[in-house]
Design an enzyme around this catalytic site. Structure first.
Site, mmCIF file in Angstrom:
data_model
loop_
_atom_site.group_PDB
_atom_site.id
_atom_site.type_symbol
_atom_site.label_atom_id
_atom_site.label_comp_id
_atom_site.label_asym_id
_atom_site.label_seq_id
_atom_site.Cartn_x
_atom_site.Cartn_y
_atom_site.Cartn_z
ATOM 1 N N LYS A 185 0.828 -1.209 0.000
ATOM 2 C CA LYS A 185 0.000 0.000 0.000
ATOM 3 C C LYS A 185 0.869 1.269 0.000
ATOM 4 O O LYS A 185 2.084 1.193 0.021
ATOM 5 C CB LYS A 185 -0.950 -0.029 1.197
ATOM 6 C CG LYS A 185 -1.867 -1.259 1.180
ATOM 7 C CD LYS A 185 -2.699 -1.315 -0.104
ATOM 8 C CE LYS A 185 -3.771 -2.392 -0.086
ATOM 9 N NZ LYS A 185 -3.261 -3.769 -0.282
HETATM 10 C C1 LIG Z 1 -9.203 -2.938 -1.857
HETATM 11 C C2 LIG Z 1 -8.674 -3.616 -0.637
HETATM 12 N N1 LIG Z 1 -9.379 -3.561 0.493
HETATM 13 C C3 LIG Z 1 -8.948 -4.158 1.622
HETATM 14 C C4 LIG Z 1 -7.762 -4.860 1.644
HETATM 15 C C5 LIG Z 1 -7.340 -5.557 2.910
HETATM 16 O O1 LIG Z 1 -6.164 -5.019 3.443
HETATM 17 P P1 LIG Z 1 -5.352 -5.762 4.578
HETATM 18 O O2 LIG Z 1 -4.377 -6.668 3.898
HETATM 19 O O3 LIG Z 1 -4.657 -4.667 5.338
HETATM 20 O O4 LIG Z 1 -6.305 -6.501 5.421
HETATM 21 C C6 LIG Z 1 -6.989 -4.941 0.504
HETATM 22 C C7 LIG Z 1 -5.715 -5.687 0.519
HETATM 23 O O5 LIG Z 1 -5.049 -5.880 -0.462
HETATM 24 C C8 LIG Z 1 -7.454 -4.310 -0.670
HETATM 25 O O6 LIG Z 1 -6.750 -4.377 -1.798
#
Ligand SMILES: Cc1ncc(COP(=O)(O)O)c(C=O)c1O
Length: 379
Positions: A185
């Site tokens: 990210k």
């Molecule tokens: C669009 C989106 N939402 C939520 C998430 C979830 O993130 P996390 O890995 O921090 O749980 C991701 C992870 O890649 C994502 O791409």
């Protein structure tokens, strides 16, 4: 194999000062949630123009906690785009609610608000939109619709930390907003996430939801009156987050310059569908550069395209599969043909390398390699 170094499609930039800072936290003996989490949350709150923010172990945790905070459970429906990451579907189902999918724009990939309005029933409790890099959900229309139907909004802002809507940062306004700090990210804590809430009462509820459901009694004993989870971020990770947040503007500027370069250099025949073109000071952040391959005009599959890039030292990703066509999505009665844009994106999308550790030469290399592979595969 390529002689050039392998180019990952995503990844973090960590400096020596951050690594030394983590070593200090490790030596301090205060490893789990403590002063660094507090400092990180204060910095995130300042970043969101004073709205309370609580750090969690992932965006997945943040979405689960947000759904619980909004009181969503069995019998409720939650509207969400079919073009998103599995997390959103999973957490809606995990809290016992029913996911109701809608389609998205082919280029913006953001959910179609007219379809959201048509999907609302008396059981609908919330909308969970995912913002896409390069274009945000139409916030004025989204919140007008939510107000009209008295729905909660949980913005999945995992991909757009630092984006602005009409000059205001995502997270600085609206209802509940979730961020991800996964290494791919815009900023990372290794694993981690955050939830932006409306007031201190909601923030206190999140503190209980993320830590066993515990409340503290006047005699310094504890009580639980519901089964809370265990999603508190540790100081080791928050230390990384504090350093990364300071560098976020520089990371975003680098990402934007790389995207500008992609738009200068990216020309393929047959042509790919590109993300929305950046426009001056448009406030957008760029977590990913995902294109749609012209598969009907190619003699190769997406898998073969990705393998060809991989063999030349270029990593790629798929963002994302169609949620309604996953086994879990289908268990709610969905099948092919329901959401044409989502399904086309799921078939044709490829995420090309983009991260703050890349150079303009890397973009030129990717652009030239993609053009070569597509030209050779032309029908
Ligand atoms: C669009 C989106 N939402 C939520 C998430 C979830 O993130 P996390 O890995 O921090 O749980 C991701 C992870 O890649 C994502 O791409």
């Amino acid at each position: 194999m390529s002689a050039l170094p392998y180019l990952k499609f995503a990844g973090p930039v960590l400096d020596e000062a951050t690594i030394a800072g983590v070593a200090e936290v490790l030596r301090s003996g205060q490893l789990t949630s403590g002063p660094w989490v507090k400092k990180f949350e204060e910095s995130l709150t300042a970043f969101c123009d004073g709205r309370p923010v609580r750090a969690l172990t992932s965006a997945t945790a943040a979405i689960e906690v947000a759904l619980q905070l909004a009181g969503i459970g069995p019998g409720d429906e939650v509207i969400t785009p079919a073009q998103s990451f599995f997390t959103v579907l999973n957490m809606i189902v995990k809290v016992g609610a029913r996911p109701v999918f809608v389609d998205c724009g082919l280029v913006t990939r953001n959910l179609n608000l007219a379809e959201v309005e048509r999907a609302i029933t008396p059981r609908t409790k919330a909308i969970v939109p995912t913002h896409w890099p390069g274009s945000l959900v139409e916030m004025d229309a989204l919140y007008a619709l939510a107000r009209r139907h008295r729905l909660r909004v949980i913005e999945d802002a995992a991909l757009v930390m630092g984006s602005r809507w009409k000059g205001r940062r995502i997270g600085a306004f609206g209802d509940l907003v979730t961020f991800s700090f996964h290494p791919n990210k815009n900023l990372t804590t290794v694993e981690g996430g955050a939830l932006v809430v409306n007031d201190d009462t909601e923030a206190r509820r999140v503190e209980a939801l993320r830590f066993h459901g515990i409340t503290y009694l006047p005699d310094r004993t504890r009580d639980v009156d519901f089964p809370g989870g265990k999603f508190n971020l540790a100081d080791v990770f928050a230390r990384i987050g504090c350093a990364q947040l300071e560098r976020l503007p520089a990371f975003l500027a680098t990402r934007r310059a790389l995207v500008d370069r992609y738009f200068e250099r990216f020309a393929t025949d047959p042509p790919c569908v590109l993300p929305p073109r950046p426009q001056g000071d448009d406030g957008q952040s760029w977590n990913m550069f995902s294109v749609l391959l012209p598969l009907p005009r190619l003699a190769i599959t997406r898998r073969q395209f990705r393998d060809a890039l991989e063999s030349r030292g270029i990593g790629t990703g798929v963002s994302y599969e169609a949620l309604h066509l996953s086994t879990l999505g289908r268990s709610f009665g969905y099948s092919e043909g329901r959401f044409p844009n989502t399904e086309r994106i799921a078939r044709e999308t490829v995420t090309l390398p983009l991260h703050a550790g890349m150079t303009a030469d890397d973009v030129d290399r990717v652009s030239a390699t993609v053009a070569d592979v597509l030209a050779a595969a032309r029908r």
